[in-house]
Design an enzyme around this catalytic site. Structure first.
Site, PDB file in Angstrom:
ATOM      1  N   LYS A 193       6.239 -15.718   3.482  1.00 21.10           N
ATOM      2  CA  LYS A 193       6.832 -16.135   2.206  1.00 21.10           C
ATOM      3  C   LYS A 193       6.561 -15.068   1.150  1.00 21.10           C
ATOM      4  CE  LYS A 193       5.841 -18.103  -1.453  1.00 21.10           C
ATOM      5  NZ  LYS A 193       6.513 -17.325  -2.530  1.00 21.10           N
ATOM      6  N   GLY A 246      -3.102 -12.874  -3.590  1.00 21.09           N
ATOM      7  CA  GLY A 246      -2.615 -13.275  -4.904  1.00 21.09           C
ATOM      8  C   GLY A 246      -3.783 -13.649  -5.795  1.00 21.09           C
ATOM      9  N   SER A 247      -3.544 -14.574  -6.701  1.00 20.08           N
ATOM     10  CA  SER A 247      -4.566 -14.915  -7.685  1.00 20.08           C
ATOM     11  C   SER A 247      -5.689 -15.748  -7.064  1.00 20.08           C
ATOM     12  CB  SER A 247      -3.935 -15.696  -8.836  1.00 20.08           C
ATOM     13  OG  SER A 247      -3.378 -16.902  -8.350  1.00 20.08           O
ATOM     14  N   THR A 248      -6.863 -15.629  -7.632  1.00 22.69           N
ATOM     15  CA  THR A 248      -8.017 -16.413  -7.173  1.00 22.69           C
ATOM     16  C   THR A 248      -7.735 -17.902  -7.367  1.00 22.69           C
ATOM     17  OG1 THR A 248      -9.492 -14.583  -7.616  1.00 22.69           O
ATOM     18  CG2 THR A 248     -10.496 -16.762  -7.535  1.00 22.69           C
ATOM     19  N   GLU A 249      -7.055 -18.209  -8.461  1.00 25.22           N
ATOM     20  CA  GLU A 249      -6.704 -19.601  -8.757  1.00 25.22           C
ATOM     21  C   GLU A 249      -5.887 -20.206  -7.606  1.00 25.22           C
ATOM     22  OE1 GLU A 249      -4.059 -19.638 -12.037  1.00 25.22           O
ATOM     23  OE2 GLU A 249      -3.813 -21.818 -12.009  1.00 25.22           O
ATOM     24  N   GLY A 251      -5.601 -18.962  -4.597  1.00 22.89           N
ATOM     25  CA  GLY A 251      -6.410 -18.884  -3.378  1.00 22.89           C
ATOM     26  C   GLY A 251      -7.197 -20.171  -3.166  1.00 22.89           C
ATOM     27  N   GLU A 268      -7.063 -12.560   0.077  1.00 24.31           N
ATOM     28  CA  GLU A 268      -7.304 -11.294  -0.621  1.00 24.31           C
ATOM     29  C   GLU A 268      -6.943 -11.550  -2.076  1.00 24.31           C
ATOM     30  OE1 GLU A 268      -6.850  -8.323  -2.454  1.00 24.31           O
ATOM     31  OE2 GLU A 268      -5.341  -7.457  -1.121  1.00 24.31           O
ATOM     32  N   CYS A 302      -4.994  -5.212  -7.337  1.00 26.29           N
ATOM     33  CA  CYS A 302      -6.167  -6.082  -7.283  1.00 26.29           C
ATOM     34  C   CYS A 302      -7.444  -5.262  -7.392  1.00 26.29           C
ATOM     35  CB  CYS A 302      -6.148  -6.905  -6.010  1.00 26.29           C
ATOM     36  SG  CYS A 302      -5.701  -5.943  -4.579  1.00 26.29           S
ATOM     37  N   GLU A 399      -9.723 -10.762 -14.812  1.00 30.41           N
ATOM     38  CA  GLU A 399      -8.712  -9.819 -14.321  1.00 30.41           C
ATOM     39  C   GLU A 399      -7.506  -9.834 -15.256  1.00 30.41           C
ATOM     40  OE1 GLU A 399      -6.531 -10.720 -10.558  1.00 30.41           O
ATOM     41  OE2 GLU A 399      -7.077  -8.653 -10.063  1.00 30.41           O
TER      42      GLU A 399
HETATM   43  P1  NAI Z   1       0.103 -16.132  -7.647  1.00 27.41           P
HETATM   44  O1  NAI Z   1      -1.210 -16.195  -6.971  1.00 27.41           O
HETATM   45  O2  NAI Z   1       0.618 -17.369  -8.307  1.00 27.41           O
HETATM   46  O3  NAI Z   1       1.238 -15.640  -6.603  1.00 27.41           O
HETATM   47  C1  NAI Z   1       1.010 -14.964  -5.397  1.00 27.41           C
HETATM   48  C2  NAI Z   1       1.785 -15.621  -4.260  1.00 27.41           C
HETATM   49  O4  NAI Z   1       1.348 -16.964  -4.120  1.00 27.41           O
HETATM   50  C3  NAI Z   1       3.303 -15.725  -4.502  1.00 27.41           C
HETATM   51  O5  NAI Z   1       3.965 -15.561  -3.276  1.00 27.41           O
HETATM   52  C4  NAI Z   1       3.470 -17.142  -4.999  1.00 27.41           C
HETATM   53  O6  NAI Z   1       4.758 -17.654  -4.753  1.00 27.41           O
HETATM   54  C5  NAI Z   1       2.435 -17.869  -4.170  1.00 27.41           C
HETATM   55  N1  NAI Z   1       1.972 -19.142  -4.739  1.00 27.41           N
HETATM   56  C6  NAI Z   1       1.850 -19.489  -6.055  1.00 27.41           C
HETATM   57  N2  NAI Z   1       1.411 -20.752  -6.169  1.00 27.41           N
HETATM   58  C7  NAI Z   1       1.243 -21.231  -4.912  1.00 27.41           C
HETATM   59  C8  NAI Z   1       0.814 -22.483  -4.370  1.00 27.41           C
HETATM   60  N3  NAI Z   1       0.466 -23.501  -5.158  1.00 27.41           N
HETATM   61  N4  NAI Z   1       0.753 -22.623  -3.021  1.00 27.41           N
HETATM   62  C9  NAI Z   1       1.095 -21.602  -2.210  1.00 27.41           C
HETATM   63  N5  NAI Z   1       1.520 -20.403  -2.655  1.00 27.41           N
HETATM   64  C10 NAI Z   1       1.587 -20.213  -3.998  1.00 27.41           C
HETATM   65  O7  NAI Z   1       0.037 -14.945  -8.700  1.00 27.41           O
HETATM   66  P2  NAI Z   1       0.955 -14.750 -10.008  1.00 27.41           P
HETATM   67  O8  NAI Z   1       1.087 -16.038 -10.747  1.00 27.41           O
HETATM   68  O9  NAI Z   1       2.170 -14.055  -9.607  1.00 27.41           O
HETATM   69  O10 NAI Z   1       0.024 -13.767 -10.845  1.00 27.41           O
HETATM   70  C11 NAI Z   1      -1.068 -14.279 -11.586  1.00 27.41           C
HETATM   71  C12 NAI Z   1      -2.263 -13.380 -11.495  1.00 27.41           C
HETATM   72  O11 NAI Z   1      -2.705 -13.334 -10.150  1.00 27.41           O
HETATM   73  C13 NAI Z   1      -2.048 -11.937 -11.863  1.00 27.41           C
HETATM   74  O12 NAI Z   1      -2.128 -11.725 -13.232  1.00 27.41           O
HETATM   75  C14 NAI Z   1      -3.190 -11.288 -11.131  1.00 27.41           C
HETATM   76  O13 NAI Z   1      -4.360 -11.422 -11.886  1.00 27.41           O
HETATM   77  C15 NAI Z   1      -3.319 -12.102  -9.874  1.00 27.41           C
HETATM   78  N6  NAI Z   1      -2.646 -11.471  -8.724  1.00 27.41           N
HETATM   79  C16 NAI Z   1      -3.416 -10.802  -7.815  1.00 27.41           C
HETATM   80  C17 NAI Z   1      -2.826 -10.135  -6.772  1.00 27.41           C
HETATM   81  C18 NAI Z   1      -3.632  -9.382  -5.783  1.00 27.41           C
HETATM   82  O14 NAI Z   1      -3.149  -8.404  -5.245  1.00 27.41           O
HETATM   83  N7  NAI Z   1      -4.832  -9.809  -5.465  1.00 27.41           N
HETATM   84  C19 NAI Z   1      -1.375 -10.083  -6.619  1.00 27.41           C
HETATM   85  C20 NAI Z   1      -0.642 -10.877  -7.586  1.00 27.41           C
HETATM   86  C21 NAI Z   1      -1.287 -11.523  -8.599  1.00 27.41           C
HETATM   87 MG    MG Z   2       1.125 -18.035 -10.194  1.00 29.19          MG
END
Ligand code: NAI
Ligand code: MG
Length: 495
Positions: A193, A246-249, A251, A268, A302, A399
């Site tokens: 996804k 993605g985000s720790t939240e 995760g 990650e 990240c 972050e």
């Molecule tokens: P996010 O964690 O919401 O999105 C990342 C992925 O998770 C996307 O594919 C999204 O569709 C999916 N996702 C979102 N909510 C979900 C849920 N409830 N269940 C399953 N999958 C879900 O990150 P977002 O909102 O795009 O960015 C927010 C912050 O997260 C950024 O400002 C950054 O601090 C951090 N981030 C860290 C990344 C990394 O490489 N570690 C990459 C992207 C964001």
């Molecule tokens: Mg998000």
């Protein structure tokens, strides 16, 4: 800011001109609901392409396809060598279409096309090739057991099964490669996804899997939103493992969703990486290195070096040097040949990053350079260097995921290490010094999954990447990545 946009590759124009479908069981299909969602050009904020919007019903179909492909299809019967050859072929195809992928990545994410051409795409190609080689080298052990009697005991390393992979928007293609490569080398089947902001390269990659000849259902690509498609995948009871970046939240949300069937989880997540410059560093490399550590990919990394610790006597020199680098960065649309930094990925991300800057300024930090949105079109933010910062400020603790670095002076090394480690994250760190013993001592003392010495942002398919503490669980890349996608089976035979 220049605005002329480089001509778009003919294949790319065609690709984004009509709504893209999702890949389930080897077929390109519309979503069950019939809905589509838009992706936006981050340099203008205008809608650019439409994508089939996956949700629970589509995830269910994709999981069934992946389950069938895992249990009954030709994939499980293939030799490791054949699997490796297919993954290698995928790498070759990706290399052949480098220009197309570089442009898709730039259009969708906003990053400079020149960077995508020399970093994102070739690193993804190399990852597939590296993992293709592992397919034939996933081995168990023979075990000298001490139980009474005579036995032959050994271990098998078997694929974990059906894998859900949820990836972010900062390196859409590369994150797909990091996850797909080892999963396929291990013999798993996958539902990928992509992030809703950047689904294009994953969909095009799905086409390459078909072109390479992967059996149907082995790789399924279901674009959609996190709260719907992502959540359904994380909670699905017939998924054996979920891999997330993605985000720790989120995760933590995924971890809870995975509890239903106790699927395996690898994460990650975020970071707030300390980048430490000692006064004895070679400033000709340390200063541009510190700038690149935070400004590469617009700070949307990240592992970005977002806390810049500088030994007191060198503080002014380093801060001025990094600020000078920041001033000279050319901002513009990613598709412009001379752009060095593009827009952030979305209006949401721009709002998040500028609000962190504002909160820092309110708490007493000072912007030596930058400090606000750039222009009034698209999602550009000025490369920003903050001083007068302390570790209790929100902009130093949390972050930001944008081109914003907090510079912090230090006097004593032991006290600096304690402060650097005193953060919930532990993804990466770096040290700049000519003193080799000090460098390696620091590498031991910093609690992070990667420590760079006199360099930053060096990634390689052979080098494991992942985090301590709240930066995640597990390691991607390197042979460690195979741990994420295999189960160990002990076999014991009485002789
Ligand atoms: P996010 O964690 O919401 O999105 C990342 C992925 O998770 C996307 O594919 C999204 O569709 C999916 N996702 C979102 N909510 C979900 C849920 N409830 N269940 C399953 N999958 C879900 O990150 P977002 O909102 O795009 O960015 C927010 C912050 O997260 C950024 O400002 C950054 O601090 C951090 N981030 C860290 C990344 C990394 O490489 N570690 C990459 C992207 C964001
Ligand atoms: Mg998000």
């Amino acid at each position: 800011m220049s605005t002329a946009v480089a001509p778009v590759n003919e294949q790319v124009s065609k690709f984004i001109a009509s709504p893209r479908k999702m890949l389930i069981n080897g077929k390109w299909v519309d979503s069950v609901s019939g809905k589509t969602f838009p992706t936006y050009d981050p340099s203008t904020g205008k809608e650019m392409a439409y994508i089939a919007e996956g949700d629970k019903a589509d995830i269910n179909l994709a999981v069934t396809a992946a389950r069938n492909a895992f249990e009954k299809g030709p994939w499980r019967k293939m030799s490791a060598s054949e699997r490796g050859r297919l993954i290698w072929k995928l790498g070759d195809l990706l290399e052949k279409y480098t220009e197309e992928f570089a442009q898709l990545e730039s259009l969708d994410n906003g990053k400079p096309v020149g960077i995508a051409r020399v970093a994102d795409v070739p690193l993804a190609v190399d990852l597939f090739r590296y993992m293709a080689g592992w397919a034939t080298k996933i081995e168990g052990n023979t075990l000298p057991i001490s139980a009474k009697g005579k036995y032959l005991a050994y271990t098998l390393r078997e694929p974990v099964g059906v894998v859900g992979q949820i990836i972010p928007w900062n390196f859409p293609l590369l994150m797909a490669a990091w996850k797909l490569g080892p999963a396929l080398a291990a013999g798993c089947t996958v539902i990928l996804k992509p992030a809703e902001q950047t689904p294009l390269s994953a969909i095009r990659l799905g086409e390459l899997f078909m072109e390479a000849g992967f059996p149907e259902g082995v790789v399924n690509v279901v674009p959609g939103y996190g709260e719907t498609a992502g959540a359904a995948l994380a909670a699905h009871n017939d998924v054996d493992k979920i891999a997330f970046t993605g985000s720790t939240e989120v995760g933590k949300i995924i971890l809870k969703a995975a509890a239903g069937n106790l699927k395996k989880v690898s994460l990650e997540l975020g970071g707030k990486s300390p980048n430490v410059v000692f006064k004895d560093a070679d400033m000709k490399t340390a200063i541009p290195g510190a700038a690149m550590a935070i400004f590469f990919n617009h700070g949307q990394c990240c592992c970005a070096g977002s806390r810049l610790y500088v030994e007191k006597d060198a503080f002014d020199e380093v801060v001025e040097g990094v600020a000078e680098q920041a001033k000279n960065i050319k901002l513009g649309p990613g598709m412009n040949a001379d752009t060095q930094m593009g827009p952030l990925v979305s209006d949401e991300q721009m709002a998040r990053v500028t609000s962190y800057i504002e909160s820092g300024l309110k708490e007493g930090a000072k912007a030596v350079v930058g400090g606000k949105r750039h222009g009034d079109k698209g999602y550009f933010v000025e490369p920003t260097v903050l001083v007068n910062t302390t570790e209790d400020m929100k902009c130093v603790k949390e972050e930001i995921f944008g081109p914003v670095v907090a510079a912090i002076p230090f006097e004593r090394t032991d006290e600096m290490v304690e402060r650097a480690n005193n953060n919930p994250y532990g993804l990466a760190a770096a040290v700049w010094t000519k003193d080799i013993s000090k460098a390696h001592r620091m590498a031991h003392d910093l609690r992070a999954g990667t420590v760079w010495i006199n360099c930053y942002n060096v990634f390689d398919a052979a080098m494991p990447f992942g985090g301590y503490k709240e930066s995640g669980w597990g390691r991607e890349m390197g042979h460690d990545a195979l741990e994420l996608y295999t189960e160990t089976k002990a076999v014991c035979a009485k002789l």
